[in-house]
Design a protein around this motif. Sequence first.
Motif, PDB file in Angstrom:
ATOM      1  N   ARG A  80      -3.165  -5.055   3.197  1.00  0.00           N
ATOM      2  CA  ARG A  80      -3.240  -5.572   1.819  1.00  0.00           C
ATOM      3  C   ARG A  80      -4.666  -5.479   1.291  1.00  0.00           C
ATOM      4  N   LEU A  87      -5.426  -1.789   0.608  1.00  0.00           N
ATOM      5  CA  LEU A  87      -4.802  -1.358  -0.637  1.00  0.00           C
ATOM      6  C   LEU A  87      -5.560  -1.880  -1.840  1.00  0.00           C
ATOM      7  N   GLY A 142      -7.066   1.453  -2.735  1.00  0.00           N
ATOM      8  CA  GLY A 142      -5.842   2.036  -3.262  1.00  0.00           C
ATOM      9  C   GLY A 142      -6.014   2.628  -4.649  1.00  0.00           C
ATOM     10  N   TRP A 158      -2.365   7.288   3.431  1.00  0.00           N
ATOM     11  CA  TRP A 158      -2.621   6.292   4.471  1.00  0.00           C
ATOM     12  C   TRP A 158      -2.011   6.814   5.779  1.00  0.00           C
ATOM     13  N   ILE A 170       3.707  -1.098   2.777  1.00  0.00           N
ATOM     14  CA  ILE A 170       2.716  -0.369   1.982  1.00  0.00           C
ATOM     15  C   ILE A 170       3.356   0.153   0.696  1.00  0.00           C
ATOM     16  N   ASN A 187       3.616  -2.514  -1.858  1.00  0.00           N
ATOM     17  CA  ASN A 187       2.390  -3.167  -2.308  1.00  0.00           C
ATOM     18  C   ASN A 187       1.313  -2.212  -2.806  1.00  0.00           C
ATOM     19  N   ASP A 188       1.562  -0.926  -2.752  1.00  0.00           N
ATOM     20  CA  ASP A 188       0.602   0.049  -3.246  1.00  0.00           C
ATOM     21  C   ASP A 188       0.993   0.455  -4.666  1.00  0.00           C
ATOM     22  N   LYS A 236       1.202   4.276  -5.044  1.00  0.00           N
ATOM     23  CA  LYS A 236       2.189   5.006  -4.237  1.00  0.00           C
ATOM     24  C   LYS A 236       1.597   6.204  -3.502  1.00  0.00           C
ATOM     25  N   HIS A 237       0.487   5.982  -2.786  1.00  0.00           N
ATOM     26  CA  HIS A 237      -0.063   7.036  -1.947  1.00  0.00           C
ATOM     27  C   HIS A 237       0.956   7.443  -0.889  1.00  0.00           C
TER      28      HIS A 237
END
Length: 801
Positions: free
Chosen positions: A517, A520, A524, A532, A560, A563-564, A567-568
């Motif tokens: 977190r 990110l 992020g 990632w 991820i 919470n990203d 959107k990697h």
Amino acid sequence: MAEKNRPSSGSHLTHKSGKSWSMKKIPALIFSLLLILLIALLLTFPRVPQQPAEETIRKSARGSNTSVVWADFEQGDQPWQTEAPARVEISGPRGWHGKQFLQLYPGDQKVVSVSRKNLENWSDWDRLEGHIWLPPDYRQELQCYLLLADREHFWYCQQPPERLRPGWNLISFSLDDPQNWSSLKHERPWSRQVATNLSQVVFRFQSATSLPAVFRLDYFCLLRTRKDTVKTLLLQDFVTGPTMVERYHLWEASFLLSRAYANPFDPTCVDVTATFIGPDGSSTVVPAFYSQQYRRQLIEGKEVLTPVGDSRWTVRFTPVRTGRYLYFFTVNDGQQNKFPGSSFVCVPSAEKGFVRVSQRDPRFFEYDDGSFYYPVGFNIISPWDTPYGVRYLPTMPVGRETYAYDDYFEKMAQNRMNFIRMWMAYWWLELEWNPDRGPFQGLGRYSLSNAWRLDHIVSAAERKGIKILLTINNHTRLTGWGWPDNPYNVTNGGFLRHPWEMFTSEQARELFRRKMRYILARWGYSPAIFAWNLWSEVDLTGDYQPERVRKWHQEMASFIRENDPWKHMISTHFCQHPRARDLADLPELDFIHSNAWVNVAGLSDSQVEALEQFYQALSPYRKPVMVSEFGGHWAGTQIEIMTRDLHTGLWASATIPLAGTPLFWWWNLVHQDDLYFHYRSLAAFLKAEDYRGKGLAPKKVGFIKAHPAADVRCLAGPDLCFLWVYNFYSALRLVQEKNEIQDLCLLLPGLKQGKYRVEWWDTRTGRPFQVEEATCGETGLVLKVPAFTEDLAAKVKYCHD
């Protein structure tokens, strides 16, 4: 009457006054005189007050809102230390309070210190008070300092106004007022937040002449005298982001909070977020992160970071749509508090956006704007690499840290490179590790200096057009190299008995989610983050079991993804490519990458064939496939072999539908021997090319006229092909055939009939040296290869009307 007045047998004495005392009163008089003398003598000695029993004091102090006993030495086990020739001991029989005290023998010195580790939170207290004893005959000027270190080993110093005198002295230090503290060799001021994160306490005694032969320290307490223990929560010293920001560029704001928190990295302690309302009405919640600014200097070849200013809360946001954004802040520290923000406008830019898996062709990558992205790069795992005892390999100077990355990135940009793979390793950029092994703060707390270093690298990569495959966990933390120092290990105060429990323990998984977190929130925002990467060589972690590793990746990749905001892509890395198939089918992982070392995991001793076998094994999953490590032997070999495999691997990859160039491991060799030209040449060859949607696949090439030393690799579609023609012996066996290969003639089958433009390229200079036309008939296209010694490449493209 005469009979009555005569003394009887000496029982009375007659005084001049005529009065008489009885001899029986003399002992009482003597006793009284002795008692007065004893009281007078006692008054000449230092007072040792009678205190309640130790347990009574401890209980009353801990139950009080105003004080707590910090050190009274009654247990005799406090780990106090000093430096030779000085020494310390727990002694007695009488201290200022109780039976024992700490006795310090300074030896023949003018400065002496006594210290102990102190992993405590002192933010609730505003004074430290204790007692120091000096010998009765000591008459020199003596200075006493209190030094406190935070968990990143930055020091603060205070000298109290009280002068030490012979006997017992009460000494008091303020923990509340920053004006009383000096920052030593840095520029971060003292604050209550600093007081939450202490690592060491030192008392330093200094004299211009000589120190006493002995000191005594006893009964130190932490006290609370202020009344404002719960301050009104405020956002202070707010530094706003710009009111206008370009699309895919950073918007950033920072501020202070008026309250201090025991662990600002723990969202269950304090959760600070910013909410952005986009032009389309959608809302995005981004966590703020706790941060510290540093000043960077290169001193005697070593990077030195100096903290500057208060630690702050920072929010980073990258707008992906043009238009006006509104924002506000929320702080939840047991009570939820909302704070108004403002707005900014996002305007168009020339930036291409974040990198994704191509929708046109899932074997490759593309930007948000739909343009093709083909990684051309290598590993830079950390600033330096020390090979496995191979001393004749060049090694980068240790200590340059981010300055080394500045050097790498400059050379990469000059040579058209756009990609690196990097680790957050415990020796480089790790956030959470053993405090005894670097600038770390233990479990659940993050290294702010390492985070700043990654800030610098990400920002530099953005400026140079370089993407970073960021590896969060390196496998060595769960092997014999890193596990003995791992803070999760029970032997270091952690809670895991075996490395594999990192994947199964709920506590370990929760700590990883918190760290992710923070990652990110802090990085992020950046399009320079390619993806990632959850692990390097996860199959080499202790007692590798596919099922539990698979379950862990499903859980963490889903976390991820949720919470990203940007959107990697997400992936993980395997050492041996057959094991990559354990997770290759997971929809949570966007691409596949592993190693293609020759003679490892069933791969050929030819680098060309090893790359082909690698791709064939992993291509059925219809995901981008990348080679993360290659180049000679994994433990190092002759420079000639590694240099040969660098060139060979790069050009062979241009004829295999890998998603990017294979990533050479020996970045130190490339940099110090200036081998970047190999990348510049290939990048020039591929600059205008787009592999997507063209049906490209490796094809067999026929020989109309062959040569025993010549071989060829071909990547072809219906109306396009890329060729790499090479001298087998010089490219793969280091047998330098100096004679030219002449009169080689090839047949390219399967192409659309018609006219083709043929460009022949020099693989060393990265330039075309011959352009011609050729016609493809029913049997294929015939190419006569120009004479060459080592290798050359070609583009064959259909001439559209």
